[in-house]
Design an enzyme around this catalytic site. Structure first.
Site, PDB file in Angstrom:
ATOM      1  CG  HIS A  49      -0.417  -0.002   2.576  1.00 55.64           C
ATOM      2  ND1 HIS A  49       0.497  -0.971   3.121  1.00 55.64           N
ATOM      3  CD2 HIS A  49      -0.511   0.768   3.760  1.00 55.64           C
ATOM      4  CE1 HIS A  49       0.770  -0.710   3.994  1.00 55.64           C
ATOM      5  NE2 HIS A  49       0.269   0.584   4.510  1.00 55.64           N
ATOM      6  CG  ASP A  53       5.012   3.026   7.439  1.00 53.79           C
ATOM      7  OD1 ASP A  53       4.204   3.095   6.702  1.00 53.79           O
ATOM      8  OD2 ASP A  53       4.794   1.938   8.382  1.00 53.79           O
ATOM      9  CG  HIS A  54       4.557  -0.350   4.510  1.00 53.83           C
ATOM     10  ND1 HIS A  54       4.303  -1.947   4.671  1.00 53.83           N
ATOM     11  CD2 HIS A  54       3.964   0.524   5.208  1.00 53.83           C
ATOM     12  CE1 HIS A  54       3.899  -1.795   5.839  1.00 53.83           C
ATOM     13  NE2 HIS A  54       3.534  -0.694   6.321  1.00 53.83           N
TER      14      HIS A  54
END
Ligand SMILES: [Zn+2]
Length: 220
Positions: A49, A53-54
């Site tokens: 997504h 932070d990803h």
């Protein structure tokens, strides 16, 4: 939410797939590059997504970055649309039964369904969708691997169903104050976590509203 950082995964070989590279920290990205080099390089970078932070380091790995749609296959991984935590959230399932779950299910604590972009109704549907898949291991976006996926998915579903039942019971008993609903239904939550619980309650109220199950207007 970052609990001890975001887990990045390197899957397969010749070439491999990188899932949710996360941080832009040069040491972290070098470690991913080194792991990938041993596996014949990076074929594609997949994202569960769009939360920062990803995704932060994704563009720096020198490979195509993809956030696939439902049913798409990349590097042997099947994409399953699992909205809820974020509207664009997907998970990846390997033929060996490993589910890369992003923030749908966490190894530590509990996933939040953030206001604006999240949907508890969609989140619950996504959990039930995964309950219908053959999954032997969940590799989450945060926290340790989940070796008992069935139990964890059931726990996630039941936990939220229990809150919903208690919330409905308090509403049916006539309570209309948000503050009172929070302390009644989330009575097991330590004071410092009440702001998180308040967000969870808003997600529940939104779901009940969408389902036309809210008995009346609420006040603060
Ligand atoms: Zn997230």
């Amino acid at each position: 939410m970052t609990l001890e950082g975001t887990n990045a995964y390197v899957y397969g070989a010749d070439p491999c797939v990188v899932i949710d590279p996360g941080s832009e920290d040069p040491g972290h990205l070098d470690a991913i590059r080194a792991a990938a080099a041993e596996r014949g390089g990076i074929g594609v970078v997949l994202l569960t997504h769009s939360h920062g932070d990803h995704t932060a380091g994704a563009d720096q790995l020198g490979a195509e970055v993809v956030q696939p749609g439902d049913g798409e296959e990349h590097g042997g991984l099947r994409t399953i649309a699992t909205p809820g935590h974020a509207a664009d959230h997907v998970t990846f399932l390997s033929p060996e039964g490993v589910c890369f779950s992003g923030d749908l299910v966490l190894g530590l604590g509990s996933t939040i369904v953030p206001p604006g972009g999240g949907s508890l109704a969609a989140f619950m549907s996504s959990l039930r969708l995964l309950q219908g898949e053959e999954i032997d291991l969940i590799a989450p976006g945060h926290g340790p691997w989940i070796t008992e996926p069935e139990a964890k998915l059931a726990e996630y579903v039941e936990h939220r169903e229990l809150r919903e039942r208690r919330l409905l019971a308090a509403l049916e008993a006539g309570e209309r104050s948000r503050a009172a609903l929070l302390t009644t239904v989330w009575d097991d939550v330590p004071v410092e976590l009440l702001p998180m619980a308040a967000m969870a309650m808003e997600a529940h109220l939104e779901k009940l509203g969408e389902e036309e199950r809210l008995p009346g207007d609420l006040y603060e």
